[in-house]
Enzyme design. Structure first.
Site, PDB file in Angstrom:
ATOM      1  N   GLY A   1       0.839  -1.188   0.000  1.00 31.94           N
ATOM      2  CA  GLY A   1       0.000   0.000   0.000  1.00 31.94           C
ATOM      3  C   GLY A   1       0.875   1.239   0.000  1.00 31.94           C
ATOM      4  N   CYS A   2       0.411   2.278   0.626  1.00 34.25           N
ATOM      5  CA  CYS A   2       1.155   3.531   0.675  1.00 34.25           C
ATOM      6  C   CYS A   2       2.494   3.333   1.387  1.00 34.25           C
ATOM      7  CB  CYS A   2       0.332   4.578   1.410  1.00 34.25           C
ATOM      8  SG  CYS A   2       1.172   6.166   1.562  1.00 34.25           S
ATOM      9  N   PHE A   3       3.557   3.814   0.772  1.00 39.45           N
ATOM     10  CA  PHE A   3       4.883   3.618   1.368  1.00 39.45           C
ATOM     11  C   PHE A   3       5.069   4.359   2.678  1.00 39.45           C
ATOM     12  CE2 PHE A   3       6.305   6.239  -2.578  1.00 39.45           C
ATOM     13  CZ  PHE A   3       5.779   7.422  -2.099  1.00 39.45           C
ATOM     14  N   TRP A   4       4.269   5.373   2.954  1.00 38.49           N
ATOM     15  CA  TRP A   4       4.381   6.098   4.219  1.00 38.49           C
ATOM     16  C   TRP A   4       4.138   5.176   5.404  1.00 38.49           C
ATOM     17  CZ3 TRP A   4       0.528  10.510   2.671  1.00 38.49           C
ATOM     18  CH2 TRP A   4       1.118  11.320   1.693  1.00 38.49           C
ATOM     19  N   CYS A   5       3.194   4.258   5.261  1.00 42.84           N
ATOM     20  CA  CYS A   5       2.860   3.332   6.361  1.00 42.84           C
ATOM     21  C   CYS A   5       4.031   2.403   6.662  1.00 42.84           C
ATOM     22  CB  CYS A   5       1.632   2.507   6.004  1.00 42.84           C
ATOM     23  SG  CYS A   5       0.116   3.474   5.827  1.00 42.84           S
TER      24      CYS A   5
END
Length: 186
Positions: free
Chosen positions: A21-25
């Site tokens: 998913g989102c790389f921030w997570c």
């Protein structure tokens, strides 16, 4: 860091590339794991040279949002990193994590050699027995990696009050910190 630990770190340094998913997570979690020495958000395995965030978000470049981890395998193993990975994202959803939808948000383990490939395949096969739905995690060679723009690096640390960070990143961060306290940096 003293020179002794630097030399021992380089002697046992490994790299893993994960999409969940989102790389921030993923970045928010892995920067706090003992033995992980570097986490870089980026784009993997697409067909566009030097992709931008906007282009990747269009779903037209073929890239996945990933984190590239550098880690000391004497402190944390690839298996432990994969266990954390399966706790902080849903490996059964194809091309989505929560409200993030598109091929760029696919679940993936991008291996660098045959040993990583075999370990990833064995891990996914083992985990499949623990999920009611089939595992959708792609296992593929890491063909390309492009670092994401500077503002994506350390996003959670730099933007803890942002809505996405509070509603999506923080719960995954807290879940990993609670479940893997023995691997967590203070």
């Amino acid at each position: 860091m003293n020179s002794k630990s630097e030399s021992s770190q380089s002697a046992t340094s490994e790299t893993a590339t994960l999409a969940g998913g989102c790389f921030w997570c993923l970045e928010a979690v892995y920067v706090r794991v003992r033995g992980v020495t570097d986490v870089e958000s980026g784009y993997c395995n697409g067909h566009v040279l030097r992709p931008t965030y906007e282009a990747v978000c269009s779903g037209e470049t073929g890239h996945a949002e990933v984190v590239r981890l550098t880690y000391d395998d004497q402190v944390v193993s690839l298996r432990e990193l994969l266990e954390i990975f399966f706790v902080v994202h849903d490996p059964t959803t194809l091309n989505r994590q929560g409200h993030d939808v598109g091929t760029q948000y696919r679940s993936g383990i991008y291996y660098l050699d045959e040993a990583q490939k075999a370990e990833a395949q064995a891990f996914v096969q083992e985990m499949a027995a623990h999920y009611p739905q089939p595992i959708a995690t792609e296992i593929a060679a890491a063909q390309t990696f492009h670092p994401a723009e500077a503002y994506h690096q350390h996003y959670f640390a730099n933007n803890p009050q942002a809505g996405y960070c509070q509603m999506v990143v923080a719960p995954k961060f807290l879940k990993a910190r609670t479940r893997y306290a023995d691997l967590w940096r203070g």
